[in-house]
Design an enzyme around this catalytic site. Structure first.
Site, PDB file in Angstrom:
ATOM      1  CE  LYS A  94      28.940  34.166  18.656  1.00 17.55           C
ATOM      2  NZ  LYS A  94      29.908  35.346  18.759  1.00 17.55           N
ATOM      3  CG  ASP A 140      30.934  35.907  21.911  1.00 19.06           C
ATOM      4  OD1 ASP A 140      31.601  35.830  22.923  1.00 19.06           O
ATOM      5  OD2 ASP A 140      31.256  35.353  20.676  1.00 19.06           O
ATOM      6  CE  LYS A 157      35.164  35.025  21.634  1.00 22.00           C
ATOM      7  NZ  LYS A 157      34.071  35.636  20.488  1.00 22.00           N
ATOM      8  CG  ASP A 196      40.650  46.098  30.911  1.00 24.10           C
ATOM      9  OD1 ASP A 196      41.584  46.230  31.725  1.00 24.10           O
ATOM     10  OD2 ASP A 196      40.323  46.542  29.701  1.00 24.10           O
ATOM     11  CB  THR A 227      36.727  27.019  18.274  1.00 23.91           C
ATOM     12  OG1 THR A 227      35.950  28.224  18.012  1.00 23.91           O
ATOM     13  CG2 THR A 227      36.051  26.069  19.449  1.00 23.91           C
ATOM     14  NE  ARG A 232      32.916  32.112   9.628  1.00 21.40           N
ATOM     15  CZ  ARG A 232      34.280  32.043   9.946  1.00 21.40           C
ATOM     16  NH1 ARG A 232      35.289  32.536   9.162  1.00 21.40           N
ATOM     17  NH2 ARG A 232      34.892  31.593  10.879  1.00 21.40           N
TER      18      ARG A 232
HETATM   19  O1  C5P Z   1      31.199  31.717  11.643  1.00 15.11           O
HETATM   20  P1  C5P Z   1      31.386  30.616  12.573  1.00 15.11           P
HETATM   21  O2  C5P Z   1      30.273  29.630  12.883  1.00 15.11           O
HETATM   22  O3  C5P Z   1      32.849  30.392  12.808  1.00 15.11           O
HETATM   23  O4  C5P Z   1      31.233  31.665  13.866  1.00 15.11           O
HETATM   24  C1  C5P Z   1      31.341  31.371  15.314  1.00 15.11           C
HETATM   25  C2  C5P Z   1      31.165  32.311  16.276  1.00 15.11           C
HETATM   26  O5  C5P Z   1      31.531  31.978  17.612  1.00 15.11           O
HETATM   27  C3  C5P Z   1      31.983  33.692  16.148  1.00 15.11           C
HETATM   28  O6  C5P Z   1      31.092  34.775  16.304  1.00 15.11           O
HETATM   29  C4  C5P Z   1      33.036  33.733  16.912  1.00 15.11           C
HETATM   30  O7  C5P Z   1      33.376  35.045  17.418  1.00 15.11           O
HETATM   31  C5  C5P Z   1      32.459  32.882  18.095  1.00 15.11           C
HETATM   32  N1  C5P Z   1      33.517  32.194  18.819  1.00 15.11           N
HETATM   33  C6  C5P Z   1      34.425  31.387  18.504  1.00 15.11           C
HETATM   34  N2  C5P Z   1      35.327  30.684  19.369  1.00 15.11           N
HETATM   35  C7  C5P Z   1      35.279  30.910  20.733  1.00 15.11           C
HETATM   36  C8  C5P Z   1      34.236  31.756  20.999  1.00 15.11           C
HETATM   37  C9  C5P Z   1      33.353  32.394  20.398  1.00 15.11           C
HETATM   38  O8  C5P Z   1      34.344  30.890  17.356  1.00 15.11           O
HETATM   39  N3  C5P Z   1      35.980  30.175  21.443  1.00 15.11           N
END
Ligand code: C5P
Length: 237
Positions: free
Chosen positions: A39, A66, A68, A71, A125, A216
């Site tokens: 991603k 991703d 998002k 617009d 999330t 992460r």
């Molecule tokens: O580091 P972590 O596991 O929290 O990363 C989650 C990834 O998913 C990030 O790249 C974040 O931008 C993406 N994301 C998210 N919640 C959403 C959509 C995408 O955390 N609803």
């Protein structure tokens, strides 16, 4: 039913959230064969753009772009069309952009030779019920996610991004073919960081998620390959 290791790998996406091109490519190279999807999100894309998407693809990983998008429909249609031409497998738009914008995104993506799956982000999330109330959005996260996911399905989106906590409800409401992509995945005992609506890899799979997005817990680990392997093992357990 337990997943095979191969199936678990296919259903794990690593979020390559880094600002340095070398770091993104180092992670992608190391994780090839250990994750099914790479991603590329706002952090890496705003630094390195389409060239980086091409480089990750050349490593042999399908790319989930991703960005998002959110617009007016005309702008989103053109941006989705441009993104689709980069040869990505998936791209995201915000469901809260509304029906016309979602339909425009699907139409824009469909212009590519191999149209990517358009996924609608429901409620981030990182937001919980309290944060939604502060924004003046009533009903809590789960009600909002259900309504926006149904809208996305009506508009021709291939699936949604939601929390693992909403996946089971969406699966039964929206049927088997609709993709449920879940960030907010944290292996047991791990720091949840800025994420709020979280679950473990095993819980996300059990809830019916098709693709788990993990950033992460893999990318910030001392050994990202071992971290990805551990998540795959937990998904398959
Ligand atoms: O580091 P972590 O596991 O929290 O990363 C989650 C990834 O998913 C990030 O790249 C974040 O931008 C993406 N994301 C998210 N919640 C959403 C959509 C995408 O955390 N609803």
């Amino acid at each position: 039913m337990a997943l095979t290791r191969e199936e678990a790998v296919r259903r794990l996406a690593v979020a390559l959230d880094a600002s340095e091109r070398e770091e993104v490519l180092r992670l992608a190279g190391a994780l090839r064969g250990r994750v099914g999807v790479a991603k590329v999100g706002l952090e890496a894309f705003t630094a390195h753009g389409p060239a980086l998407v091409a480089e990750v693809r050349e490593l042999g990983l399908p790319v989930f772009l991703d960005l998002k998008l959110h617009d007016i429909p005309n702008t989103v249609e053109r941006a989705a069309s441009n993104a689709a031409r980069l040869g990505v497998a998936m791209l995201t738009v915000h469901a809260s952009g509304g029906e016309a914008m979602l339909r425009a995104a699907v139409a824009g993506a469909a212009k590519a030779q191999r149209p990517p799956a358009v996924l609608a982000v429901t409620v981030l999330t990182s937001l919980d019920d309290g944060a939604l109330a502060e924004l003046g959005i009533p009903g809590g996260a789960s009600g909002r996610v259900a309504a926006w996911a149904a809208l996305a399905q009506r508009c021709g989106c291939a699936g949604v991004v939601c929390s693992p906590q909403e996946a089971a409800g969406l699966r039964s409401a929206l049927g088997p073919g609709f993709l449920l992509v879940t960030p907010g995945v944290r292996p047991s005992g791990e720091n949840r960081g800025d994420q709020r609506r979280v679950a473990t890899p095993r819980e996300a799979i059990a809830a019916g998620a098709d693709l788990l997005v993990v950033g992460r817990p893999i990318t910030a680990a001392a050994d990202p390959v071992a971290a990805a392997e551990a998540i795959v093992a937990e998904m398959a357990s």
